[in-house]
Write a protein that holds these residues in place. Sequence first.
Motif, PDB file in Angstrom:
ATOM      1  N   ARG A  99       0.740  -1.221  -0.115  1.00  0.00           N
ATOM      2  CA  ARG A  99      -0.043   0.080  -0.105  1.00  0.00           C
ATOM      3  C   ARG A  99       0.669   1.220   0.106  1.00  0.00           C
ATOM      4  O   ARG A  99       0.447   2.314  -0.634  1.00  0.00           O
ATOM      5  CB  ARG A  99      -0.702  -0.098   1.402  1.00  0.00           C
ATOM      6  N   ARG A 102       1.937   1.703  -3.703  1.00  0.00           N
ATOM      7  CA  ARG A 102       0.913   2.106  -4.511  1.00  0.00           C
ATOM      8  C   ARG A 102       0.812   3.582  -4.425  1.00  0.00           C
ATOM      9  O   ARG A 102       0.397   4.047  -3.402  1.00  0.00           O
ATOM     10  CB  ARG A 102      -0.340   1.320  -4.411  1.00  0.00           C
ATOM     11  N   GLY A 103       0.566   4.304  -5.804  1.00  0.00           N
ATOM     12  CA  GLY A 103       0.191   5.614  -5.629  1.00  0.00           C
ATOM     13  C   GLY A 103       1.462   6.473  -5.393  1.00  0.00           C
ATOM     14  O   GLY A 103       1.826   7.489  -5.707  1.00  0.00           O
ATOM     15  N   HIS A 108      -1.267   4.608 -11.088  1.00  0.00           N
ATOM     16  CA  HIS A 108      -1.968   3.875 -12.303  1.00  0.00           C
ATOM     17  C   HIS A 108      -2.906   5.137 -12.967  1.00  0.00           C
ATOM     18  O   HIS A 108      -3.410   5.756 -12.208  1.00  0.00           O
ATOM     19  CB  HIS A 108      -2.493   2.586 -12.066  1.00  0.00           C
ATOM     20  N   ALA A 130      -5.464  11.217  -2.537  1.00  0.00           N
ATOM     21  CA  ALA A 130      -4.285  10.603  -2.836  1.00  0.00           C
ATOM     22  C   ALA A 130      -2.897  11.268  -2.238  1.00  0.00           C
ATOM     23  O   ALA A 130      -2.063  10.495  -2.282  1.00  0.00           O
ATOM     24  CB  ALA A 130      -4.370  10.855  -4.518  1.00  0.00           C
ATOM     25  N   VAL A 133      -3.133  10.221   1.904  1.00  0.00           N
ATOM     26  CA  VAL A 133      -2.803   8.754   2.126  1.00  0.00           C
ATOM     27  C   VAL A 133      -1.190   8.579   2.308  1.00  0.00           C
ATOM     28  O   VAL A 133      -0.932   7.561   3.156  1.00  0.00           O
ATOM     29  CB  VAL A 133      -3.349   7.739   0.980  1.00  0.00           C
ATOM     30  N   HIS A 134      -0.405   9.261   1.521  1.00  0.00           N
ATOM     31  CA  HIS A 134       1.035   9.013   1.528  1.00  0.00           C
ATOM     32  C   HIS A 134       1.848   9.970   2.341  1.00  0.00           C
ATOM     33  O   HIS A 134       2.961   9.698   2.856  1.00  0.00           O
ATOM     34  CB  HIS A 134       1.712   8.917   0.267  1.00  0.00           C
ATOM     35  N   MET A 181      -4.157  13.049 -10.383  1.00  0.00           N
ATOM     36  CA  MET A 181      -4.189  12.168  -8.921  1.00  0.00           C
ATOM     37  C   MET A 181      -2.876  11.284  -8.943  1.00  0.00           C
ATOM     38  O   MET A 181      -2.523  10.944  -8.161  1.00  0.00           O
ATOM     39  CB  MET A 181      -5.601  11.371  -9.067  1.00  0.00           C
TER      40      MET A 181
ATOM     41  N   LYS B 222      -7.432   1.874  -4.654  1.00  0.00           N
ATOM     42  CA  LYS B 222      -6.483   0.954  -4.455  1.00  0.00           C
ATOM     43  C   LYS B 222      -5.187   1.546  -4.803  1.00  0.00           C
ATOM     44  O   LYS B 222      -4.053   1.101  -4.070  1.00  0.00           O
ATOM     45  CB  LYS B 222      -6.859  -0.316  -5.003  1.00  0.00           C
ATOM     46  N   ALA B 223      -5.202   1.714  -6.208  1.00  0.00           N
ATOM     47  CA  ALA B 223      -3.937   2.164  -6.850  1.00  0.00           C
ATOM     48  C   ALA B 223      -3.388   3.293  -6.017  1.00  0.00           C
ATOM     49  O   ALA B 223      -2.015   3.416  -6.368  1.00  0.00           O
ATOM     50  CB  ALA B 223      -4.166   2.400  -8.202  1.00  0.00           C
ATOM     51  N   LYS B 224      -4.189   4.090  -5.462  1.00  0.00           N
ATOM     52  CA  LYS B 224      -3.848   5.406  -4.847  1.00  0.00           C
ATOM     53  C   LYS B 224      -3.017   4.938  -3.581  1.00  0.00           C
ATOM     54  O   LYS B 224      -2.287   5.780  -2.820  1.00  0.00           O
ATOM     55  CB  LYS B 224      -4.694   6.462  -4.458  1.00  0.00           C
ATOM     56  N   GLY B 225      -3.064   3.768  -3.093  1.00  0.00           N
ATOM     57  CA  GLY B 225      -2.618   3.215  -1.780  1.00  0.00           C
ATOM     58  C   GLY B 225      -3.775   3.473  -0.527  1.00  0.00           C
ATOM     59  O   GLY B 225      -3.372   3.385   0.351  1.00  0.00           O
ATOM     60  N   VAL B 226      -4.852   3.445  -1.012  1.00  0.00           N
ATOM     61  CA  VAL B 226      -5.721   3.752  -0.074  1.00  0.00           C
ATOM     62  C   VAL B 226      -6.121   2.283   0.552  1.00  0.00           C
ATOM     63  O   VAL B 226      -6.017   1.314   0.005  1.00  0.00           O
ATOM     64  CB  VAL B 226      -7.298   4.140  -0.530  1.00  0.00           C
TER      65      VAL B 226
END
Lengths: 351, 322
Positions: A99, A102-103, A108, A130, A133-134, A181, B222-226
């Motif tokens: 996770r 990702r992003g 993607h 987006a 989350v990170h 995004m 999901k691809a964003k990392g959530v």
Amino acid sequence: MSQHQRGATETQQELSLLSVRDLTVEFETDRGPLRAVDGVDFDVERGETVCLVGESGSGKTVTAETITKLIRMPPGRIVRGVAELDGRDLLSLSERDLRAIRGDRIAHVFQDPQHALNHCYTVGWQIREAIQVHEDVSDAAARERALTLLNQVGIPDATTRYDDYPHEFSGGMKQRIVVAMALAATPDLLIADEPTTALDVTIQAQLLDLLESIQTEYDMAILLITHDLGVVAELADRVVVLYAGKVMERGSVYEVFDTPAHPYTQVLFDCLPGRGRPLRSIGGTLPDLHDPPPGCRFASRCEYARKECHTGDQPPLYDVADAQTASCVYYGPGGDPDALRNGQSEGDPDG
Amino acid sequence: MRWYVARRLLWAVVATFVILSITWALLYVTEQQALTSIQFQAAVSGGDAEAARAAYEQQRGLDRPLWRQYADYMTNMATFNWGYSTSRGQPVTAAIADALPYTMMYSVPWTILTVAFGLSIGLYSATHQYSRFDYAATFLAFFGYAIPNFWFGIVLLVLFGVHLDLVPIVFDPDAPVFSLANARQLVLPVFVLTTGSIASLTRYTRAEALEYVEATFTKTAKAKGVSERRILLLHVLRPAAVPLSTILVADLLGLFIASSYLVEVVFGIPGLGQLSFKAIQNQDTPLVLATTLVGVFIAVVGNLLQDIAYTVLDPRIDYGDR
């Protein structure tokens, strides 16, 4: 583009940004397991654009979505293989560690912008999500950054559009927002799955320009999935041709367009209109992936197929040229590449 | 948004008005039970049936012009002057006020349990499609869906009340609301009612959530990392809540209009259902009318809240009004 190529040769000895090896993915279906991707190998170097090319059902999307495990499992199952980001295998990471990738490091962009955004939330909210989350940043700071991104991808009047909902944007604008995004956490690799297929032609060109410009700005690698060879010519540094879950051919865009090596790649170019030759279609259909025939996957549709093409495994990727390889017995020991139309299917990548 | 809500609110008022008017018209053309019996008695005792009728009508104001009767009726309705229940010997509104708490005693737990279990089981089933849990939930849902409430209630009462002696058979209306005794006597009715509603909400939640679990925007998230949980709550449940709120309101209406009769009669709970049931048996017209209108008002208010919930949940819905 030459800069990217130089970068690619320099880092050849070092670790690739992304290195996919022997990736094999199956899906459980009512008719038993379906092997959508079968032993796929390829690399993506820092800052370059690699295109995964192939017709529908060739395993392009599954390959791309398996890298960060976006496919649904079950029914999907990774049989074997690795996908290493800077030498670290993503497929064996815990969900939590994945996770964080990702992003943040791999982003993607999907094919269908109409449904890629959640209709319940404003676009600003979704870009902010987006970012946050990170990164532990305040709403105000995330908003500032989201506005910068919206400006960057060419959303006019971003400050007022920030609080608009996805249904208030056109398809092309939505795809720009999806790109914004994806850029939220400045990823090293952008995986774009047919990002222009659902858009009309003029918008397609604009979006490709956008991808090119952000690639330069962010020094980001792009793994572009497409069946559109025009797009490949426009953007790609290197090309990976997939057919029925197998890699048929790999090479630089110049090599593959100038001298397509594999018979499948050759007929693929014949399907392209406007090349001064009569348009052709490839006879037959993809082999049944529940129970693929022995030998080369393309053998049943290949006009050069010999007896040995119908037995054993898919031929290994034989060297054709400098950095071009093809999975065809004609390039193997005792094979005669000249028997194929090599060189006749001249395609100019800039043409 | 504001305009949309205003229009919905106005529509709710109009709907109520229309319903009340139709009810009045129906009552007007219906034969009056009390009048018939007065005429009969007059005739039996050798009096004049017509004179008795005139006296009755004058006493009730039925000889006045139609529009006056209608206006009076509407005024009474609006001021909660809903008449006097002859069978219970108290004003209709008082009878309803007495019965309502008993209905609340099982419908409030019913709502909480249905929403909590229906949504969570359905969401889990959707994200773990074709797993063992999903199959078990599907089986139980079809069981709960298929089994008739009143029959299930009697069976449970015989088993747990008579044979095992775990719950009282006769409902004690004097038990304090928050007491163990009250909880014990409410367990079975709540259980019987929730089996069916949890079952249906589970199936709808599963179907709706599946649509969004597989949606592209869920993949984007999901691809964003959530995280999975955030995806489930914000990206799946939120859009799924639009159709689910419709189903919940419909279920709630079903509870008040149909299930409450059966369950309250079977378990002897003196709530709205039993009040209405007995009013019909005793031909107590004002009370029948009032208990029916309670259901109607719940429907109108429920639909209004549902329409407002739609625009909050899905911003595309009021788009056409801007």
